[in-house]
Design a protein around this motif. Structure first.
Motif, PDB file in Angstrom:
ATOM      1  N   VAL A 203     -14.995  63.642  31.505  1.00 24.41           N
ATOM      2  CA  VAL A 203     -15.674  63.880  31.372  1.00 24.41           C
ATOM      3  C   VAL A 203     -16.211  63.618  32.433  1.00 24.41           C
ATOM      4  CG1 VAL A 203     -17.060  63.290  30.028  1.00 24.41           C
ATOM      5  CG2 VAL A 203     -15.233  62.922  29.212  1.00 24.41           C
TER       6      VAL A 203
ATOM      7  N   TRP B 152     -17.675  58.437  24.546  1.00 25.81           N
ATOM      8  CA  TRP B 152     -16.656  58.787  25.722  1.00 25.81           C
ATOM      9  C   TRP B 152     -16.769  58.594  26.505  1.00 25.81           C
ATOM     10  CZ3 TRP B 152     -12.500  63.110  23.498  1.00 25.81           C
ATOM     11  CH2 TRP B 152     -12.031  63.559  24.598  1.00 25.81           C
TER      12      TRP B 152
ATOM     13  N   HIS C   7     -25.643  64.057  17.268  1.00 29.72           N
ATOM     14  CA  HIS C   7     -25.703  65.093  18.153  1.00 29.72           C
ATOM     15  C   HIS C   7     -26.703  65.589  18.267  1.00 29.72           C
ATOM     16  CE1 HIS C   7     -23.841  66.113  22.045  1.00 29.72           C
ATOM     17  NE2 HIS C   7     -23.901  67.358  21.980  1.00 29.72           N
TER      18      HIS C   7
ATOM     19  N   VAL D  82     -17.119  66.918  20.052  1.00 29.33           N
ATOM     20  CA  VAL D  82     -18.051  65.769  20.517  1.00 29.33           C
ATOM     21  C   VAL D  82     -19.241  66.448  21.275  1.00 29.33           C
ATOM     22  CG1 VAL D  82     -17.681  64.254  22.636  1.00 29.33           C
ATOM     23  CG2 VAL D  82     -15.734  64.113  20.875  1.00 29.33           C
ATOM     24  N   TRP D  83     -18.820  68.127  22.100  1.00 27.41           N
ATOM     25  CA  TRP D  83     -19.627  68.482  22.355  1.00 27.41           C
ATOM     26  C   TRP D  83     -21.288  69.632  22.412  1.00 27.41           C
ATOM     27  CZ3 TRP D  83     -19.851  64.959  26.791  1.00 27.41           C
ATOM     28  CH2 TRP D  83     -18.712  64.494  27.065  1.00 27.41           C
TER      29      TRP D  83
ATOM     30  N   ASN E 298     -20.181  61.787  21.790  1.00 24.19           N
ATOM     31  CA  ASN E 298     -20.671  62.293  23.762  1.00 24.19           C
ATOM     32  C   ASN E 298     -20.509  60.777  24.786  1.00 24.19           C
ATOM     33  OD1 ASN E 298     -22.805  62.836  22.559  1.00 24.19           O
ATOM     34  ND2 ASN E 298     -23.824  64.050  24.545  1.00 24.19           N
TER      35      ASN E 298
ATOM     36  N   ASP F 279     -22.064  58.303  18.426  1.00 24.37           N
ATOM     37  CA  ASP F 279     -23.104  57.903  19.661  1.00 24.37           C
ATOM     38  C   ASP F 279     -23.592  56.595  19.118  1.00 24.37           C
ATOM     39  OD1 ASP F 279     -22.448  60.010  21.287  1.00 24.37           O
ATOM     40  OD2 ASP F 279     -24.563  60.772  21.143  1.00 24.37           O
TER      41      ASP F 279
END
Ligand code: ZN
Length: 266
Positions: A75, A67, A156, A130-131, A64, A38
């Motif tokens: 996405v 991405w 994150h 990523v999530w 994320n 990020d």
């Protein structure tokens, strides 16, 4: 001797003022830099932040927001809240081809740095790189099962945290004494050297907090320094001129709510 002290940065979110403040605060205290993803999203200076990370970090993983900004299939920006979505779309327009190319090659899988076989690096979690949000010991416990290294560094959530996996010996004697793995949450203490030696079998998931958009009710930028030689982790906070970032966001007409939240750290 070099490459032993690593500056750990996460969730910079295009907040250049915060990033530059962290770099000067940590100046002279690190030999290498790792970024937990990020780099962009939310903030007003995506290209400048990408350039710094590209030039100075030996390792960076995909977040994320990175991405989403790339607009990869699979996405949907509509899954983001309205303000985050607006910032993603703004960032998409703003990114240079060069910045895009850098973000595009970031690994969306957990990475083991060359300098240490004890550490795994991922943006969100080992299970969902990523999530997934690791917000409590239960989710941390599930994740300890899916990696083998003693230590995993994550970002994150934008909240500094330490999850410690260890075997709890039940205070019962006899051959059938149960051995139970458990996970504790440890509150990170700012400015304090923490030994993260894992030779006794404990394992750790550690989050350094966010440089550019902290969410633990502390508006100061967060970062950490990891000494690979001594295995000492030092988490730090530093005040930065938030109003400069907010002015840049206003000029860029980024959502009011994203501008305001920086003052409060949520
Ligand atoms: Zn983030």
């Amino acid at each position: 001797m070099h490459g032993m002290r690593v500056l750990i940065l996460s969730d910079i979110h295009a907040n250049l003022v915060a990033l530059e403040t962290v770099l000067s605060a940590a100046d002279g205290e690190y030999d290498d830099m790792w970024c937990l993803g990020d780099v962009v999203g939310y903030g007003p200076r995506p290209n400048e932040c990408v350039e710094i990370i590209r030039d100075q970090a030996s390792l960076c993983v995909m977040g994320n927001h990175d991405w989403a900004v790339l607009g990869r299939p699979g996405v949907d920006v509509d899954d983001f809240n309205p303000q985050a979505r607006e910032a993603v779309l703004w960032t998409r327009e703003e990114l240079t081809e060069e910045s895009r190319a850098y973000l595009d090659q970031l690994p969306a899988v957990p990475v083991r740095p060359e300098a240490s076989d004890k550490i795994l690096i991922t943006h969100a979690s080992p299970r969902e790189p990523v999530w997934e949000y690791i917000m409590n010991p239960r989710v941390a416990m599930d994740n300890f099962d899916v990696f083998v290294e003693p230590i995993c560094l994550v970002g994150h959530t934008h909240k500094p945290a330490i999850y410690r996996w260890h075997i709890r010996q039940e205070p019962v004697s006899g051959p059938s004494r149960p051995i139970l793995p458990t996970v504790d949450y440890l509150q990170p203490k700012c400015g304090v050297d923490l030994s993260i030696d894992t030779t006794d079998g404990q394992r750790l998931i550690i989050n350094p907090g966010s440089v550019g958009q902290p969410r633990d009710n502390d508006a100061r930028a967060a970062y950490a320094i990891l000494d690979l030689d001594t295995m000492v982790w030092r988490y730090e906070r530093v005040s930065y001129p938030i109003e400069l970032t907010q002015g840049q966001m206003q000029e860029a007409k980024l959502p009011r709510r994203l501008i305001d939240r920086l003052s409060f750290g949520w």
